[in-house]
Structures are given as structure tokens and as C-alpha cells.
Design a protein around this motif. Sequence first.
Motif, short mmCIF file in Angstrom:
data_model
loop_
_atom_site.label_atom_id
_atom_site.label_comp_id
_atom_site.label_asym_id
_atom_site.label_seq_id
_atom_site.Cartn_x
_atom_site.Cartn_y
_atom_site.Cartn_z
N UNK A 156 -2.39 -4.99 -12.14
CA UNK A 156 -3.82 -5.32 -12.25
C UNK A 156 -4.42 -4.70 -13.51
N UNK A 157 -4.16 -3.39 -13.72
CA UNK A 157 -4.78 -2.66 -14.84
C UNK A 157 -4.38 -3.26 -16.18
N UNK A 158 -3.12 -3.71 -16.27
CA UNK A 158 -2.64 -4.24 -17.55
C UNK A 158 -3.08 -5.69 -17.76
N UNK A 159 -3.68 -6.28 -16.72
CA UNK A 159 -4.10 -7.68 -16.83
C UNK A 159 -2.94 -8.65 -16.62
N UNK B 90 -7.27 -12.05 -7.83
CA UNK B 90 -7.24 -13.27 -7.00
C UNK B 90 -5.82 -13.81 -6.86
N UNK B 91 -4.89 -13.26 -7.63
CA UNK B 91 -3.49 -13.71 -7.58
C UNK B 91 -2.59 -12.69 -6.90
N UNK B 92 -3.20 -11.71 -6.28
CA UNK B 92 -2.43 -10.63 -5.66
C UNK B 92 -2.73 -10.54 -4.17
N UNK B 93 -1.69 -10.56 -3.37
CA UNK B 93 -1.83 -10.41 -1.92
C UNK B 93 -0.99 -9.21 -1.49
N UNK B 94 -1.54 -8.48 -0.54
CA UNK B 94 -0.89 -7.27 -0.05
C UNK B 94 -0.79 -7.37 1.46
N UNK B 95 0.31 -6.88 2.03
CA UNK B 95 0.32 -6.76 3.50
C UNK B 95 0.81 -5.38 3.90
N UNK B 96 0.32 -4.94 5.04
CA UNK B 96 0.88 -3.76 5.70
C UNK B 96 0.56 -3.86 7.19
N UNK B 97 0.99 -2.85 7.95
CA UNK B 97 0.75 -2.90 9.40
C UNK B 97 -0.56 -2.22 9.77
N UNK B 98 -0.93 -1.18 9.01
CA UNK B 98 -2.07 -0.34 9.42
C UNK B 98 -3.41 -0.97 9.12
N UNK C 182 5.22 -3.38 -16.59
CA UNK C 182 3.89 -2.81 -16.29
C UNK C 182 4.00 -1.36 -15.84
N UNK C 183 5.16 -0.98 -15.31
CA UNK C 183 5.33 0.40 -14.83
C UNK C 183 6.40 1.15 -15.61
N UNK C 184 6.67 0.73 -16.85
CA UNK C 184 7.66 1.44 -17.67
C UNK C 184 8.55 0.47 -18.40
N UNK D 262 0.83 -1.21 0.00
CA UNK D 262 0.00 0.00 0.00
C UNK D 262 0.86 1.26 0.00
N UNK D 263 2.20 1.09 -0.09
CA UNK D 263 3.10 2.25 -0.09
C UNK D 263 3.24 2.87 -1.48
N UNK D 264 4.17 3.80 -1.58
CA UNK D 264 4.35 4.59 -2.82
C UNK D 264 4.64 3.66 -4.01
N UNK D 265 5.68 2.85 -3.89
CA UNK D 265 6.05 1.99 -5.01
C UNK D 265 5.14 0.77 -5.11
N UNK D 266 4.95 0.10 -3.97
CA UNK D 266 4.22 -1.17 -3.97
C UNK D 266 2.83 -1.00 -4.54
N UNK D 267 2.17 0.05 -4.15
CA UNK D 267 0.80 0.27 -4.60
C UNK D 267 0.76 0.55 -6.11
N UNK D 268 1.69 1.39 -6.59
CA UNK D 268 1.69 1.74 -8.03
C UNK D 268 1.98 0.51 -8.88
N UNK D 269 2.90 -0.32 -8.40
CA UNK D 269 3.24 -1.54 -9.16
C UNK D 269 2.04 -2.49 -9.17
N UNK D 270 1.40 -2.65 -8.02
CA UNK D 270 0.25 -3.55 -7.92
C UNK D 270 -0.87 -3.06 -8.84
N UNK D 271 -1.15 -1.77 -8.80
CA UNK D 271 -2.25 -1.23 -9.63
C UNK D 271 -1.95 -1.40 -11.11
N UNK D 272 -0.70 -1.15 -11.49
CA UNK D 272 -0.34 -1.28 -12.91
C UNK D 272 -0.43 -2.73 -13.36
#
Length: 258
Positions: free
Chosen positions: A24-27, A32-40, A145-147, A12-22
Amino acid sequence: MENRTLGIIGGTGWLGRAIAEAALDSGFIGPDRLLISNRSGVSTFEPGVRLLADNQQLVDLSDIVVLSIRPEQFRELLINARGKVVISLMAGVPAAAISAATGADVIVRAMPNAAVEIRQSFTPWYSVGKLVEHDRQWVQRLFECVGSADEVPEEDCIDYLSALSGTGPAFPAMLQMALTNQAVAAGIPLVIAQRAAQGVVVGGGQMLASRDPRQMIESLMAYRGVTAAALQSMADQNIESIVGRAVQAGAEIARKGM
Ligand SMILES: NC(=O)C1=CN([C@@H]2O[C@H](COP(=O)(O)OP(=O)(O)OC[C@H]3O[C@@H](n4cnc5c(N)ncnc54)[C@H](OP(=O)(O)O)[C@@H]3O)[C@@H](O)[C@H]2O)C=CC1
Ligand SMILES: O=C(O)[C@@H]1CCC=N1
């Protein structure tokens, strides 16, 4: 190739979130194949993407684990990732230290930059251990996916490039501020100075997406006028050496470890 499960620690951070979104968006990857963790526990991902509080659970459920946390946060991280491919985005944390702390014997060190946000990051990456060919292609495609992305031949390239390209918008931002401040000092109104400097950095930068910088300089120097005088002044003050020392200073921090 895409049916791997990707877990992003710090997704959910600056890089991790952008990479995850890209991704997903690009297919490239399904939710269902993506897991994310954070503390908050705070996430704004689409509902199909699982947010986990337990990093070890994320590792156990993933084939490939991305470490997108800060180096000081990594020092507190307790995971066993033996048998997994671990991709670290951290600056200044050597592959050997990641392997020792996580138990993983296949480590990729990748160095994107903040332009992941606009999917225009250049991401060099380097692998240690036996990264099989289909995983190698997967890593390359993830960062595409991000460049753009390139595998580099030595780990030290990552430390050097952390300072050169990992810094992303930092160098152009510094140039833009210097141009603005100097213009204001020369009596140009602030708003005009800001617009002029932004035009140079952003507009000029966009032109360089498709033009060779040396040819660009030579074409403008050929007028033997204003540009020639300005660039000659920079050359006389050894701009290349100033830039070189700046990148070396950053690279030394990356090599020393953080
Ligand atoms: N930003 C940049 O331009 C660049 C950064 N890097 C590298 O990328 C890495 C990440 O940077 P960036 O994305 O900017 O950092 P951020 O601070 O934006 O993101 C860090 C994320 O990690 C989470 N986090 C922290 N500790 C843990 C933990 N123990 N378990 C799970 N999640 C955790 C945070 O969420 P929460 O607080 O909710 O836990 C947050 O989402 C750094 O190591 C940096 O060196 C490399 C190149 C460029
Ligand atoms: O400055 C840093 O340490 C991180 C890594 C490269 C860009 N930001």
C-alpha cells in the motif's frame, strides 16, 4: 500491471500485515484492490482495505491469493482457489499439497523473513504451473515492496532457504546472545556486554551491506593480531560445518513437511 485484486488470508499476521502495508505505502496496490481475512475480525488497516471473515469470499473476489497462515492453520483451511494464482508463504508445505488442498494449479512458494517489518527481507520464490509473464513480474514486484527477491530454479531451494534466510534475524540474534553471554562470563558488566555485542551484529551487519565479507575478513586478518587469532579459532573449530549443519537441520524439517 497493478490492477489485480490481492487477497491475503492471514493478512493481519506478522508477514501478511507487513507485506500488505508495504504494498500500500509504495503504491504497488490501492486499498480498493486489497482484501484481508482472519478469524478474529481484528484489523488496524486503513478504512478502504476490506477485512473479510469468509476465506472463500476473499478467494472469489481476488485474482491472486496469498496464504500467510501457519502450516497447522492451513490444515484446517477449506477454500476452492481453482483458476487463481496462490502464493504461499508457509514453510514446509509443498506446492503439490497446496494445489491438492485448494484446487489451484498455479502455485508460488515464497519465503520472506521477519525483516519484511523493515522492508529488508530477501524473498526467494518458486512457481509451479503456468505462471504467465505479467504475473511473474507482479510476484517479483510484490516482494520487492519488502526488500529484494529472486525466482529460484527448484522447489528444494525454497526448503533449504527457509532455514538459511527464512529464519531472518535468528542467526544474528544467536550470535549476539552468544557474544553477550560469553562476555559476561569473562567478567564484562552486562550492559557493556550487550552494547558491545549489539554493535558487532548491527553495526558490522550494516557495513556488510556494501562490503564483500571475504575482503572484510582478509583486511582484518592482515593485522595478524587480535582478529586473526579470534577468527582462526573459529576456523579451527570448523565454524562453516557448524553453520552448515544448522541450516541442514532446518531444511530437513522444511523438506519433511509441517
Ligand atoms: N514469521 C516469520 O518470520 C516467517 C514466517 N513464515 C511463514 O509465514 C506464515 C505466516 O507466519 P506469520 O505471519 O509469522 O504468522 P502469524 O501467526 O503472525 O499470522 C497468522 C495470521 O493468520 C490468521 N489466521 C489464522 N488462521 C486463519 C484462517 N483459518 N483464516 C484466516 N486467517 C487466519 C491469524 O489471525 P487470526 O488469529 O485473527 O485468525 C494471523 O493474522 C507461516 O506459515 C510461516 O511458516 C515464513 C518465513 C518467515
Ligand atoms: O521457523 C519457521 O518455521 C518459520 C519459517 C521460517 C521462519 N519461520
